[in-house]
Each structure stands twice: as C-alpha cells, then as structure tokens.
Design a protein around this motif. Sequence first.
Motif, PDB file in Angstrom:
ATOM      1  N   ALA A 156      32.273 -13.456  -7.601  1.00 26.98           N
ATOM      2  CA  ALA A 156      30.898 -13.030  -7.332  1.00 26.98           C
ATOM      3  C   ALA A 156      30.675 -12.909  -5.825  1.00 26.98           C
ATOM      4  O   ALA A 156      30.051 -11.954  -5.360  1.00 26.98           O
ATOM      5  N   LEU A 157      31.192 -13.864  -5.042  1.00 25.25           N
ATOM      6  CA  LEU A 157      30.968 -13.828  -3.592  1.00 25.25           C
ATOM      7  C   LEU A 157      31.717 -12.671  -2.932  1.00 25.25           C
ATOM      8  O   LEU A 157      31.250 -12.105  -1.953  1.00 25.25           O
ATOM      9  N   LEU A 158      32.897 -12.337  -3.465  1.00 17.11           N
ATOM     10  CA  LEU A 158      33.679 -11.253  -2.860  1.00 17.11           C
ATOM     11  C   LEU A 158      33.380  -9.908  -3.530  1.00 17.11           C
ATOM     12  O   LEU A 158      33.868  -8.879  -3.085  1.00 17.11           O
ATOM     13  N   ASP A 159      32.610  -9.924  -4.630  1.00 14.55           N
ATOM     14  CA  ASP A 159      32.271  -8.706  -5.351  1.00 14.55           C
ATOM     15  C   ASP A 159      33.545  -7.975  -5.777  1.00 14.55           C
ATOM     16  O   ASP A 159      33.636  -6.746  -5.698  1.00 14.55           O
ATOM     17  N   GLY A 160      34.540  -8.759  -6.206  1.00 15.64           N
ATOM     18  CA  GLY A 160      35.874  -8.183  -6.406  1.00 15.64           C
ATOM     19  C   GLY A 160      36.213  -7.825  -7.836  1.00 15.64           C
ATOM     20  O   GLY A 160      35.496  -8.150  -8.774  1.00 15.64           O
ATOM     21  N   THR A 161      37.317  -7.117  -7.969  1.00 14.58           N
ATOM     22  CA  THR A 161      37.893  -6.748  -9.260  1.00 14.58           C
ATOM     23  C   THR A 161      39.245  -7.438  -9.387  1.00 14.58           C
ATOM     24  O   THR A 161      39.991  -7.530  -8.416  1.00 14.58           O
ATOM     25  N   SER A 205      31.382  -0.639  -6.729  1.00 13.43           N
ATOM     26  CA  SER A 205      32.331  -1.603  -6.155  1.00 13.43           C
ATOM     27  C   SER A 205      33.628  -1.609  -6.955  1.00 13.43           C
ATOM     28  O   SER A 205      34.722  -1.651  -6.392  1.00 13.43           O
ATOM     29  N   PHE A 206      33.467  -1.598  -8.268  1.00 10.98           N
ATOM     30  CA  PHE A 206      34.638  -1.573  -9.150  1.00 10.98           C
ATOM     31  C   PHE A 206      35.495  -0.342  -8.848  1.00 10.98           C
ATOM     32  O   PHE A 206      36.710  -0.434  -8.680  1.00 10.98           O
ATOM     33  N   ALA A 207      34.845   0.813  -8.752  1.00  6.16           N
ATOM     34  CA  ALA A 207      35.576   2.053  -8.490  1.00  6.16           C
ATOM     35  C   ALA A 207      36.335   1.963  -7.163  1.00  6.16           C
ATOM     36  O   ALA A 207      37.528   2.273  -7.096  1.00  6.16           O
ATOM     37  N   ARG A 208      35.657   1.505  -6.107  1.00  2.00           N
ATOM     38  CA  ARG A 208      36.324   1.434  -4.784  1.00  2.00           C
ATOM     39  C   ARG A 208      37.484   0.448  -4.807  1.00  2.00           C
ATOM     40  O   ARG A 208      38.537   0.715  -4.229  1.00  2.00           O
ATOM     41  N   SER A 209      37.290  -0.702  -5.463  1.00  4.30           N
ATOM     42  CA  SER A 209      38.392  -1.669  -5.555  1.00  4.30           C
ATOM     43  C   SER A 209      39.596  -1.026  -6.243  1.00  4.30           C
ATOM     44  O   SER A 209      40.741  -1.198  -5.821  1.00  4.30           O
ATOM     45  N   CYS A 210      39.348  -0.273  -7.293  1.00  9.60           N
ATOM     46  CA  CYS A 210      40.440   0.362  -8.042  1.00  9.60           C
ATOM     47  C   CYS A 210      41.141   1.431  -7.204  1.00  9.60           C
ATOM     48  O   CYS A 210      42.371   1.494  -7.166  1.00  9.60           O
ATOM     49  N   PHE A 211      40.357   2.279  -6.546  1.00  9.43           N
ATOM     50  CA  PHE A 211      40.975   3.328  -5.718  1.00  9.43           C
ATOM     51  C   PHE A 211      41.779   2.698  -4.581  1.00  9.43           C
ATOM     52  O   PHE A 211      42.900   3.136  -4.281  1.00  9.43           O
ATOM     53  N   ASN A 212      41.225   1.651  -3.954  1.00  7.79           N
ATOM     54  CA  ASN A 212      41.952   0.984  -2.869  1.00  7.79           C
ATOM     55  C   ASN A 212      43.254   0.355  -3.359  1.00  7.79           C
ATOM     56  O   ASN A 212      44.290   0.447  -2.709  1.00  7.79           O
ATOM     57  N   PRO A 241      35.833  -4.532  -2.735  1.00  9.77           N
ATOM     58  CA  PRO A 241      35.734  -3.103  -2.390  1.00  9.77           C
ATOM     59  C   PRO A 241      36.017  -2.846  -0.909  1.00  9.77           C
ATOM     60  O   PRO A 241      36.379  -1.738  -0.538  1.00  9.77           O
ATOM     61  N   ASP A 242      35.858  -3.869  -0.057  1.00 10.54           N
ATOM     62  CA  ASP A 242      36.170  -3.668   1.360  1.00 10.54           C
ATOM     63  C   ASP A 242      37.554  -4.185   1.735  1.00 10.54           C
ATOM     64  O   ASP A 242      37.841  -4.418   2.914  1.00 10.54           O
ATOM     65  N   GLY A 243      38.424  -4.383   0.728  1.00 10.13           N
ATOM     66  CA  GLY A 243      39.826  -4.639   1.046  1.00 10.13           C
ATOM     67  C   GLY A 243      40.184  -6.079   1.384  1.00 10.13           C
ATOM     68  O   GLY A 243      41.022  -6.334   2.241  1.00 10.13           O
ATOM     69  N   ILE A 244      39.564  -7.042   0.695  1.00 10.91           N
ATOM     70  CA  ILE A 244      39.947  -8.447   0.835  1.00 10.91           C
ATOM     71  C   ILE A 244      40.751  -8.827  -0.406  1.00 10.91           C
ATOM     72  O   ILE A 244      40.407  -8.410  -1.518  1.00 10.91           O
ATOM     73  N   TYR A 245      41.837  -9.598  -0.209  1.00  8.02           N
ATOM     74  CA  TYR A 245      42.760  -9.871  -1.306  1.00  8.02           C
ATOM     75  C   TYR A 245      42.905 -11.369  -1.560  1.00  8.02           C
ATOM     76  O   TYR A 245      43.124 -12.143  -0.627  1.00  8.02           O
ATOM     77  N   GLU A 246      42.813 -11.762  -2.838  1.00  4.38           N
ATOM     78  CA  GLU A 246      43.077 -13.148  -3.205  1.00  4.38           C
ATOM     79  C   GLU A 246      44.094 -13.156  -4.350  1.00  4.38           C
ATOM     80  O   GLU A 246      43.846 -12.592  -5.412  1.00  4.38           O
ATOM     81  N   TYR A 247      45.245 -13.778  -4.113  1.00  6.38           N
ATOM     82  CA  TYR A 247      46.357 -13.735  -5.058  1.00  6.38           C
ATOM     83  C   TYR A 247      46.449 -15.025  -5.862  1.00  6.38           C
ATOM     84  O   TYR A 247      46.295 -16.113  -5.315  1.00  6.38           O
ATOM     85  N   GLU A 248      46.771 -14.895  -7.153  1.00  4.30           N
ATOM     86  CA  GLU A 248      47.029 -16.089  -7.961  1.00  4.30           C
ATOM     87  C   GLU A 248      47.879 -15.746  -9.177  1.00  4.30           C
ATOM     88  O   GLU A 248      48.218 -14.588  -9.410  1.00  4.30           O
TER      89      GLU A 248
END
Length: 406
Positions: free
Chosen positions: A104-109, A193-200, A300-307
Amino acid sequence: MTDRNKIKMKTPLVEMDGDEMTRVLWKLIKDILIFPYVDLNTEYYDLGLENRDRTNDQVTVDSAMATKKYGVAVKCATITPNAARVEEYHLKEMWKSPNATIRALLDGTVFRAPILVRGITPYVPNWKLPITIARHAYGDVYKNVEAAVPAGAKAELLITNPDGTEKKHLIHDFSESAGIIQGLHNLDRSIESFARSCFNFALDTKQDLWFSTKDTISKTYDHRFKDIFRDIFDKEYAEKFQKAGIEYFYTLIDDAVARVIRSRGGYVWACKNYDGDVMSDMIATAFGSLAMMTSVLVSPDGIYEYEAAHGTVQRHYYKHLKGETTSTNSVATIFAWTGALRKRGELDGNTALSDFADKLERATLDTIESGTMTGDLAAMSTLPEIKKADTEGFLQAVQENLEKLL
Ligand code: NAP
Ligand code: MG
C-alpha cells in the motif's frame, strides 16, 4: 577473499528480516553465500513478529519508507498474524500483513516468477521459459459489498454525484426468487499504477507483456482496464517497447488461458485481482514448486522489493527448534537476494555486484542440476542420481560451486 577484495556497495540495500524457518535461512545465506564475497551495505529492519509487536508495527512502515528512499529492498518471509499467532506470540494486536502494508505504501504490483531448473519438469511440457504473473492487488471482489436479497425485493445501484444529482441503475427485480447481489469497484488511479508497474517490469526484464480481462461482457468495468492500459502504452511506452524489441498484447481472458497453455513461456501476464489470485497458484503448481517461486514488488515509479513467494515454512521451523535435521529449500530466498543485489548493481553502475548476483544464481542452479538438492525437490526431480541435502548442506554445496565461478 580478504576484506579488501570483497565487492563494495555504494548505496545501501534495505534489508527486511523475517520469521521462523526463513529467518534461519536468512542468516545462513548471508553467512555462507554473501558476507565472504560482498562488503554488504544494508539498512537493516527487523520485521520479525516480536519486533513488529514491540514497535507497534512502526518498523514495517519505516522499512517501506527506507525502500522509497533507496529504491531496492530484500525481504524475508514474515508471519501474517491470525488468532493462533496472537496467542503464540502474546501480541498486543493482530497486526496487518507486512506485505499488504508495504504494498500500500509503495503502491506496487507483485510479480511472481518460477525459477526453472533442469530435472524439475513443468506439468505443461512445452513451457520452456518462466511465465511471470502480475496481479493487480486492489479492489474488485476483494473490496466488495455483498448482500442477500429476499424474494419480492428490487435491487438498484445508486450513484450520488458531487453536485447532489442521483443516478439509479436497476440491478435486478427479485420478484420471482430471493437471491444475492455484489457491489464491486476499482479506481482509475490504481489501474494506472498497475499498468505502469507492468510496462516498467516488462521493459526491465525484456519480456512481452500480456494483459487480459473480460471486456466483451463487462463493457464498462473491464473495458476501463483495457482502455487505461492502451492509453498509457500508446502515450508513454510504445516507443520504449519498440526499442527493446518487446510487445504489448491484449486479449480476452479466455483466449489468454488457451494461449498460455500452448505457449513456451517467457512473458509477463498481467491479470486483474481475482484472475491473478487463481492463475498464480495454477502457474506455481504447474511449474513444480512454491519453494521455487520468486516474487518482486514493483512500484509505478520503479522501486523494487524482492522476496520468496513462499511463507515462513513453520512446520520445518518447529522441527529445527526441536534440534531435528531440516531440509528446507533456500532457492527462492537466495534469488530474492540476487535479484536485489543485481538491481542495486544496475542502479549504481556497480557491475561487479551485478555479476556476483548472476554467478550466485548460476551456482545455485548448478548445484541442483548436478544432483544436490533439498528434500522437496529430490521428491520431484527426474535426474538419475540425487543427493538429498539438509538445509545448511545445500548452502555449502552452493558455496563450493560459487567458488568455481568466481
Ligand atoms: P509456507 O510457509 O509457504 O509453507 C507451506 C508448506 O509448503 C510447508 O509446510 C512446506 O511443505 C512447503 N514449503 C514452502 N516453502 C518451502 C521451502 N522453502 N522449502 C521446503 N518446503 C517448503 O506456508 P504456510 O505454512 O501456509 O505459512 C506459514 C507462515 O508464513 C504463515 O504465518 C503465513 O502468514 C506466512 N506467509 C508469509 C508470506 C510472506 O511473507 N510473503 C507468504 C505466505 C505465507 P512440507 O511441510 O510438506 O514440507
Ligand atoms: Mg491464490
């Protein structure tokens, strides 16, 4: 390696420690496979349940903020508390899932991809390359309102506009029979946001992007998803995709399912929330094992968290606590580290670090392909000679193979 020869890191990596057996793996991986070779520079956050409880879960928020600041994080699996855990750990509260808080904080996919290795054959024999699933993690049936409706009732959808005017849509006239209704929603902002995360992510991994919905039936709701993806693609990504030699491909969900089964793999499949929930379990199982599934949260702005996609492997942890030998698969957690180290290397122009990540992955796969593997894989492998390793033994075997590559 002497300390002087170890690979240096310019920018810290955000490190989120976790729970149970994966916390045990976490330390072993660092001690055996990373510390001897990398002058590891991390900003450490302990997301173990005890510390989340002690800090009233502030540590989870802090770790997400640090991820925003530095751009790359690696996370260990964590317990999502339920009633049993509240009792087991004497928790002050049933804290939310850390993954949900961070997302939620990173608005990520979240992108989940299987790790393919010789000897573990997918159930679909023509799948030669990984299929990465991207699940939209907001709204639809997961944030629904539902109700039972008695016979004779009429159900309507009422929209009150900002200017106070109202618009009504008849859902159904239940004069013939009682029934049920469900109200769903989604937000343009979240879909964008979802779309941009996917395209990135597709650009980042140089894979085609597929997207599927049921827009022929759902002419306003699902169609909005299709339109938003198309708009953003045309305006912001078409050129970049062309340069990278990859494609964006939209198709109906039914058609997508049929194509996925016939495909060789090697693409990212973006799914609406429910489709992604169901299909990611199908894909994980069909590729062989949840313990071989990686997961990365991309904003969507290109931050990555791996697990790793799996949980804390509780059953193995209790064996471990009793002093019994365990054979827990550390591959997805190793790949979380290599994903994060490689990305840190890319962002910092630190080729030595990215190369090290590649070699550590190669060494891990070499180990399994030469027959040394943990019990879960040993039970599935088609290799002729298999040596079942315990948790630490597997990591030591990986280290031996890594030394050969360095
Ligand atoms: P799990 O930890 O994924 O484990 C389920 C079963 O899958 C294990 O008991 C084990 O089977 C097998 N397995 C999973 N990972 C394995 C590995 N690395 N090596 C060998 N076998 C593996 O799921 P869970 O037991 O449902 O959940 C345990 C805890 O994890 C829960 O508290 C949950 O909240 C949390 N969780 C966290 C995350 C996350 O942080 N991303 C994700 C999911 C769950 P056998 O016992 O048959 O060997
Ligand atoms: Mg599911």
